[in-house]
Design a protein around this motif. Sequence first.
Motif, short mmCIF file in Angstrom:
data_model
loop_
_atom_site.label_atom_id
_atom_site.label_comp_id
_atom_site.label_asym_id
_atom_site.label_seq_id
_atom_site.Cartn_x
_atom_site.Cartn_y
_atom_site.Cartn_z
N ASP A 240 0.64 -0.64 -0.24
CA ASP A 240 0.24 0.14 0.14
C ASP A 240 0.87 1.21 -0.10
OD1 ASP A 240 1.01 0.61 3.00
OD2 ASP A 240 -1.28 -0.93 3.59
N GLY A 241 0.19 2.43 -0.41
CA GLY A 241 0.68 3.92 0.40
C GLY A 241 1.58 3.86 1.25
N ASP A 242 2.54 2.72 2.27
CA ASP A 242 3.42 2.86 3.18
C ASP A 242 4.90 2.67 2.66
OD1 ASP A 242 3.60 3.82 5.75
OD2 ASP A 242 2.63 2.10 6.82
N LEU A 243 4.67 2.24 0.96
CA LEU A 243 5.79 1.89 0.75
C LEU A 243 6.88 3.39 1.59
CD1 LEU A 243 5.04 0.94 -3.08
CD2 LEU A 243 6.25 -0.65 -1.22
N CYS A 244 8.30 2.46 1.33
CA CYS A 244 9.56 3.56 1.64
C CYS A 244 9.19 4.13 3.42
CB CYS A 244 9.10 4.71 0.45
SG CYS A 244 9.75 3.83 -0.81
N ASN A 245 8.71 3.75 3.87
CA ASN A 245 8.45 4.54 5.10
C ASN A 245 8.88 3.39 6.45
OD1 ASN A 245 7.34 6.63 3.64
ND2 ASN A 245 5.29 5.99 3.71
N VAL A 246 8.99 4.12 7.60
CA VAL A 246 9.89 3.19 8.49
C VAL A 246 8.21 2.89 9.43
CG1 VAL A 246 11.55 4.48 9.60
CG2 VAL A 246 9.21 5.10 11.09
N SER A 247 7.70 2.99 8.72
CA SER A 247 5.59 2.54 9.63
C SER A 247 5.68 1.03 8.71
CB SER A 247 4.89 3.47 9.47
OG SER A 247 4.48 4.10 7.97
N GLY A 248 5.94 1.11 7.36
CA GLY A 248 5.57 0.54 6.59
C GLY A 248 6.49 -1.07 6.81
N ALA A 249 7.85 -0.85 6.89
CA ALA A 249 9.10 -2.02 6.71
C ALA A 249 8.73 -2.28 8.33
CB ALA A 249 10.31 -1.06 7.00
N TYR A 250 8.49 -1.84 9.76
CA TYR A 250 7.74 -2.10 10.70
C TYR A 250 6.09 -3.57 9.79
CZ TYR A 250 5.98 -2.80 15.86
OH TYR A 250 5.77 -3.16 16.37
N ARG A 251 5.48 -2.90 9.10
CA ARG A 251 4.53 -3.84 9.26
C ARG A 251 4.74 -4.66 8.18
NH1 ARG A 251 1.05 -0.39 5.77
NH2 ARG A 251 -0.91 -1.73 5.60
N SER A 252 5.50 -4.74 7.06
CA SER A 252 6.48 -6.42 6.62
C SER A 252 6.75 -6.36 7.29
CB SER A 252 7.20 -5.05 5.18
OG SER A 252 7.81 -5.96 4.81
N GLY A 253 7.45 -6.25 7.80
CA GLY A 253 8.50 -7.40 8.97
C GLY A 253 7.71 -8.26 9.81
N ARG A 254 6.14 -7.46 10.43
CA ARG A 254 5.23 -8.45 10.92
C ARG A 254 4.40 -9.65 10.38
NH1 ARG A 254 3.30 -6.75 16.06
NH2 ARG A 254 1.47 -7.08 15.11
N LEU A 255 4.36 -8.81 8.66
CA LEU A 255 3.61 -10.10 7.63
C LEU A 255 5.20 -11.07 7.26
CD1 LEU A 255 1.78 -7.47 5.54
CD2 LEU A 255 1.03 -8.89 6.59
N ALA A 256 5.75 -10.70 7.16
CA ALA A 256 6.49 -12.03 6.77
C ALA A 256 6.72 -12.99 8.27
CB ALA A 256 8.35 -11.30 7.15
N ALA A 257 6.97 -12.35 9.96
CA ALA A 257 6.92 -13.23 10.31
C ALA A 257 5.83 -14.21 10.73
CB ALA A 257 6.43 -12.28 11.94
N ALA A 258 4.19 -12.86 9.94
CA ALA A 258 3.10 -13.83 10.39
C ALA A 258 3.25 -15.10 9.63
CB ALA A 258 1.94 -13.05 10.35
N ARG A 259 3.80 -14.70 8.13
CA ARG A 259 3.44 -16.19 6.68
C ARG A 259 4.70 -16.98 7.57
NH1 ARG A 259 3.35 -13.87 1.17
NH2 ARG A 259 1.82 -13.21 1.28
N ALA A 260 5.48 -16.72 7.88
CA ALA A 260 7.03 -17.84 8.85
C ALA A 260 5.92 -18.35 9.42
CB ALA A 260 7.75 -17.35 9.38
N MET A 261 5.03 -18.06 10.55
CA MET A 261 4.62 -18.59 11.46
C MET A 261 3.43 -20.51 11.26
SD MET A 261 4.34 -16.45 14.83
CE MET A 261 3.65 -14.53 14.35
#
Length: 468
Positions: free
Chosen positions: A445-466
């Motif tokens: 979404d429009g959160d690309l390139c932002n620290v909040s987008g990076a944080y959310r991306s990490g959470r999504l990756a963790a959710a997929r990993a789990m």
Amino acid sequence: MGKADMHFVRRDMLTGSAASVALAALVGCRNRRPPLGPGARVVIVGAGFAGIGAARMLSSAGLRPLILEARTRVGGRAWTDGRFGAPVDLGASWLHRGDRNALAASARRSGIRFHLSDYDSATVFGLDTDPVRRVPVTDIHADLDLESRLRKTAFWPYLDWRIRSFVGARGGDRSVGELVDAALGAGADPLGAAVARITMGVEYAIPLEEEGAASLFLGEAGRPNHEYFMTGGMQTFAAWLAQGLDIRLGETVRGIAWEPGRANIRTDRGAYEADAVILTSSVGLLKAESIMLEPGLPAGHLRALERLDMGLLNKVALRFPRIAWPMSKEYFVLAGGELPCIVANHAVYSDAPILLALTGGASSRRVEQLADREVAGLILRDLGRAFGRPLPEPEEVLVTRWGSDPLALGSYSHRRLGANLREDDLLAEPIGDTLYLAGEAIIHDGDLCNVSGAYRSGRLAAARAMTG
């Protein structure tokens, strides 16, 4: 100023629900490994906002992830310097969209100081005329009305992009710069056109001729305002979020050998075994293969990386013996001078005699090639003409060179010509249910390139990993 200043259409409105349904079906159809249990070993590479977000998600589920960070600090491209007598962010500074930012509640809870930026509190200086033109930025926006101009000019490119995005094809080869030039036409005030290019150059962190036109269709309607400028330090905020996490600083990952359900992570200090790895390297480092992956990235991930690159936004921090400039405005836009840039009047927030220049596009590339004092000299000459009197010599000068930083190779990602804004979907796809990518470039979404987008991306990756 704000990362999405000139964006005018939300991406989730453009792509619609069909893409989400298709993605969910794709994920649901592939073979899945069993979910990670409480004793599973997960290694996260990078202690920036993506890595911290992933670790927080895993920890909340009862896992004990390990973060390996090459730097001697957390935060990644969020870097707060304290030598100026007040915290000065030399990397990420803003939580964009203010109260609606995904990290806004955490920022308020942290107690770290922030300032609601007023982007309308700015004076534009046209330095290529005599006398110098001094215009409120609100007059520039009203006269230029770039958003309306772009809506008309970009209709057919938008339609072409949307059709291509649904079928996953390569986007068109038009650039943001081409559409901006067409929108401005021959009748635009040259100063307004220069301000638009400076602002967008800082936003995209790249010359507009190199930014894919699809990027115009990413973001929100109108220019955002009252965003959180983390005056207490974005890196300080990252450290607050990272409290209690197992982080090994100063440990550089050299290689990751993996097979389904198992990985060996080799660092300059030793090796670690893991059931899953979340890799938060920047797009620049992924493209440079700074970490050897065995086997390498799949073809789909590589195709996505071909359409991305790293932008460059450099900052110049200047501390003076005293405040010797107008205090009525938060920003000064220097157009038509030696180094076009936006200058944040840091003294408004910190009461310290500090100015912070933000350079993008060609200005930022030029900064990389000059010595600190040369860069300071260019800005001081421009500021002297703008204010009608020379400023005192700065006591301290600090110039960032993110393009030369071996642990970043740029400031944040940008979309090349041909991008279709589905690159993040491809990069987010799990690799062998073992390797997961996350970062500011990998959020849908429009959160690309932002620290909040990076944080959310990490959470999504963790959710997929789990979930596997």
